[in-house]
Write a protein that holds these residues in place. Structure first.
Motif, short mmCIF file in Angstrom:
data_model
loop_
_atom_site.label_atom_id
_atom_site.label_comp_id
_atom_site.label_asym_id
_atom_site.label_seq_id
_atom_site.Cartn_x
_atom_site.Cartn_y
_atom_site.Cartn_z
N ILE A 74 -37.85 36.25 -12.00
CA ILE A 74 -37.45 35.27 -13.01
C ILE A 74 -38.33 35.47 -14.23
O ILE A 74 -39.54 35.67 -14.10
N SER A 75 -37.75 35.42 -15.41
CA SER A 75 -38.49 35.63 -16.65
C SER A 75 -39.71 34.72 -16.73
O SER A 75 -39.64 33.52 -16.47
N ARG A 83 -41.15 33.90 -19.36
CA ARG A 83 -41.08 33.10 -20.58
C ARG A 83 -40.47 31.72 -20.32
O ARG A 83 -40.51 30.84 -21.19
N ILE A 84 -39.91 31.53 -19.14
CA ILE A 84 -39.32 30.23 -18.78
C ILE A 84 -40.42 29.31 -18.28
O ILE A 84 -41.25 29.72 -17.47
N GLU A 138 -38.78 24.78 -14.88
CA GLU A 138 -37.44 25.37 -14.94
C GLU A 138 -37.37 26.62 -14.07
O GLU A 138 -36.33 26.89 -13.44
N ARG A 139 -38.45 27.38 -14.01
CA ARG A 139 -38.48 28.57 -13.13
C ARG A 139 -38.28 28.16 -11.68
O ARG A 139 -37.57 28.84 -10.92
N LEU A 192 -34.61 27.33 -11.16
CA LEU A 192 -33.81 28.56 -11.14
C LEU A 192 -34.05 29.39 -9.88
O LEU A 192 -33.14 30.02 -9.35
N ARG A 224 -32.82 35.92 -16.54
CA ARG A 224 -33.26 36.07 -17.93
C ARG A 224 -33.70 34.73 -18.54
O ARG A 224 -33.36 33.66 -18.03
N THR A 225 -34.41 34.83 -19.67
CA THR A 225 -34.87 33.65 -20.40
C THR A 225 -33.70 32.77 -20.81
O THR A 225 -33.79 31.53 -20.80
N SER A 229 -32.31 29.44 -18.92
CA SER A 229 -32.88 28.09 -18.95
C SER A 229 -31.75 27.08 -19.17
O SER A 229 -31.01 27.17 -20.14
N THR A 285 -30.58 31.77 -27.59
CA THR A 285 -30.80 30.83 -26.48
C THR A 285 -30.59 29.39 -26.96
O THR A 285 -30.32 29.14 -28.13
N ASP A 310 -32.61 27.13 -27.63
CA ASP A 310 -33.57 26.58 -28.58
C ASP A 310 -33.23 26.97 -30.02
O ASP A 310 -33.99 26.67 -30.94
#
Length: 415
Positions: free
Chosen positions: A140-141, A143-144, A148-149, A152, A169-170, A173, A223, A225
Motif C-alpha cells: 500500500i502506498s 503516501r496514504i 486510511e492505509r 485499505l 495506489r495513493t 484514498s 486525486t 485533494d
C-alpha cells in the motif's frame, strides 16, 4: 485541529495537436507535463524484444525493442519471482544469449545519446491499483495516512488477482472495495490481452502501450485533494469525463470546462513559469536568487543573497535566504523534472541549529514531490547532495533544443 491541505489545481490546454498539463499548488505551477510532437514517452510500455548484444563487463544486454537505439537491460533489473522473492539468475551470460526473445518494460526514456532503460519486472497501473503479474508482492502506498492505509489493507485482503500481486495506489484514498475489485478486474483483462500478444507477435513488438499523456496524468496524479481539473479544449474535456465515468464516476463533477477569453496558461501564470524554468537564474522575493546549471553528470543549484542585506546580522541574513530559497528550489526541480544527482550549494551557516533547520525544511518541501528523492545531510561546506528518480529528459528537453552553434556550452567561439 487538522492539518491544512494544500490547494491543488490541474490545468489542461491545447497547443497545436498537443495537450499540455500543469499542476498548481496554492496557485503556483509546480509540475508541467508535455511532449514534443513525434516524441511521446515510452516509459511503461511493454515490449517483446530480442537480445542483440551481451556486455559482460557492464553486466548488461542491449535489447532491440524497435526503437531507433537499442535499449539497455542491466542484470540487476533482470529478475524472476519465486514465492514473491526476487531471485537473480546467475551471470548475465548464463541468463541471456544473443537472439533470445525477452519480455521487458521501459523504466526510463531514451535520453541524450543513451537508449531506453529496461526491466523484466512488469507492472500495469490502473486508477487505484498497480498489477504486478510476475510478482506475488502486495503493498500500500506510503503516501496514504496510516488510518486510511489500515482501512485499505482490510478491504484489499480478500482481493485475489488471477496472476501476480498488486500495490494499492495513493489515488485509492477513500475508495471502496467495489472500486478496488473493478480496477483489479480491468487490469486482469489488460494482462490477458498482453499475454495473447506475446504469444502471437514477432520481435520486436509493443505488447502493451501506455495511454496518451493527458489520461496518464489524470490516472497517476489527479486525486481527491485536487480542487478541480480545468480544461480549455472540448475534446480533452470529453475525454476527462469519459475517463472518470469509467473509473471514478463521483469525480466527474471535478472536471470543469474553461470558457474565459484569456488563454488558460496565461491567466494562471503557467506561461511565465515555463519561460522562467528555461533560464539559469531564478529570483527570490527578498532580492536573493538561485542559479541552476544542468549537466549530464549532475545538476548544480547555487543560492545567493543578491541584493538582500537583512536587518540583524550575517547569520540571520544567510539563514533566511537559504530557507526562502528551499521552496523555490523544490518547485523548480519539480517543474523542470530534474533527475539524477542534484547538488545544492546553500550559503554557509555557522550555527548548527540553522543548518539542521535547513535540511528539515528541505525534506518537508520534498515530501510534496511525487517523484522519489533521497537527501544526504548538509556538509560543512554548505552542500546538500540529493538524488531524484530520473525518468524523462525534463522540461529543457521538451521545450528546448540544443544550440547547434555552441553545442550546448552556452558560448560562442571566435573563428
Amino acid at each position: 485541529m487538522g492539518v491544512k491541505k494544500t490547494r491543488k489545481e490541474m490545468l489542461v490546454t491545447q497547443r497545436g495537436n498537443q495537450s499540455r498539463i500543469a499542476v498548481l499548488e496554492e496557485g503556483k505551477p509546480v509540475e508541467l507535463y508535455a511532449e514534443k510532437p513525434g516524441k511521446q514517452s515510452i516509459v511503461g510500455n511493454i515490449y517483446l524484444g530480442r537480445v542483440s548484444n551481451i556486455l559482460p563487463g557492464m553486466s548488461a544486454a542491449f535489447v532491440d525493442i524497435g526503437t531507433t537505439k537499442n535499449a539497455l537491460l542491466y542484470f540487476r533489473d533482470m529478475v524472476t519471482e519465486e514465492d514473491g522473492v526476487k531471485v537473480r539468475t546467475g551471470r548475465i551470460r548464463k541468463a541471456l544469449k544473443v537472439g533470445d526473445t525477452i519480455v521487458v518494460q521501459v523504466v526510463k526514456d531514451p535520453m541524450h545519446r543513451k537508449g531506453a532503460r529496461l526491466s523484466t519486472s512488469l507492472s500495469i497501473p490502473g486508477r487505484f491499483l498497480v498489477l504486478m503479474p510476475k510478482s506475488k508482492r502486495r503493498g500500500i502506498s506510503k503516501r496514504i495516512p496510516e488510518r486510511e492505509r489500515k482501512r485499505l489493507r482490510q478491504i484489499s485482503e480478500g482481493l485475489e488477482p488471477e496472476e501476480g500481486g498488486f500495490i494499492v495506489r495513493t489515488a485509492a484514498s477513500g475508495a471502496s472495495k467495489k472500486d478496488l475489485v473493478a480496477d483489479l478486474s480491468y487490469l486482469a483483462d489488460i494482462w490477458r490481452e498482453v499475454k495473447k500478444r506475446i504469444e502471437k507477435e514477432s520481435t520486436p513488438a509493443v505488447v502493451y502501450q501506455e495511454p496518451e499523456l493527458f489520461i496518464r496524468v489524470l490516472r497517476d496524479s489527479f486525486t481527491r485533494d485536487f480542487k478541480h481539473v480545468l480544461v480549455d479544449d472540448r475534446g480533452d474535456y470529453e475525454k476527462a469525463l469519459g475517463y472518470f465515468r469509467k473509473v471514478s464516476p463521483e469525480m466527474r463533477g471535478m472536471v470543469k470546462f474553461y470558457e474565459g477569453e484569456e488563454p488558460l496558461f496565461l491567466k494562471y501564470g503557467v506561461e511565465n513559469s515555463i519561460s522562467e524554468a528555461l533560464q539559469r537564474k531564478v529570483n527570490l522575493p527578498s532580492g536573493g536568487y538561485i542559479v541552476i546549471d544542468e549537466t549530464e553528470a549532475l545538476t548544480a543549484i547555487d543560492v545567493n543573497t543578491g541584493s538582500y542585506t537583512g536587518k540583524k546580522n550575517l547569520e540571520s541574513t544567510v539563514y533566511k535566504t537559504n530557507i526562502e530559497a528551499i521552496s523555490e528550489i523544490v518547485r523548480q526541480v519539480r517543474l523542470r523534472d530534474i533527475g539524477g544527482i542534484i547538488i545544492i550549494d546553500f550559503i554557509d551557516m555557522e550555527e548548527e541549529t540553522n543548518r539542521e533547520k535547513v535540511v528539515e525544511t528541505l525534506e518537508k518541501e520534498l515530501s510534496k514531490d511525487r517523484t522519489k528523492t533521497q537527501v544526504v545531510t548538509l556538509s560543512p561546506l554548505g552542500l546538500v547532495e540529493m538524488t531524484r528518480k530520473n525518468v524523462t529528459g525534463g522540461i529543457s528537453d521538451t521545450f528546448g533544443t540544443t544550440c547547434p552553434k555552441c553545442n550546448g556550452l552556452g558560448l560562442l567561439f571566435e573563428e
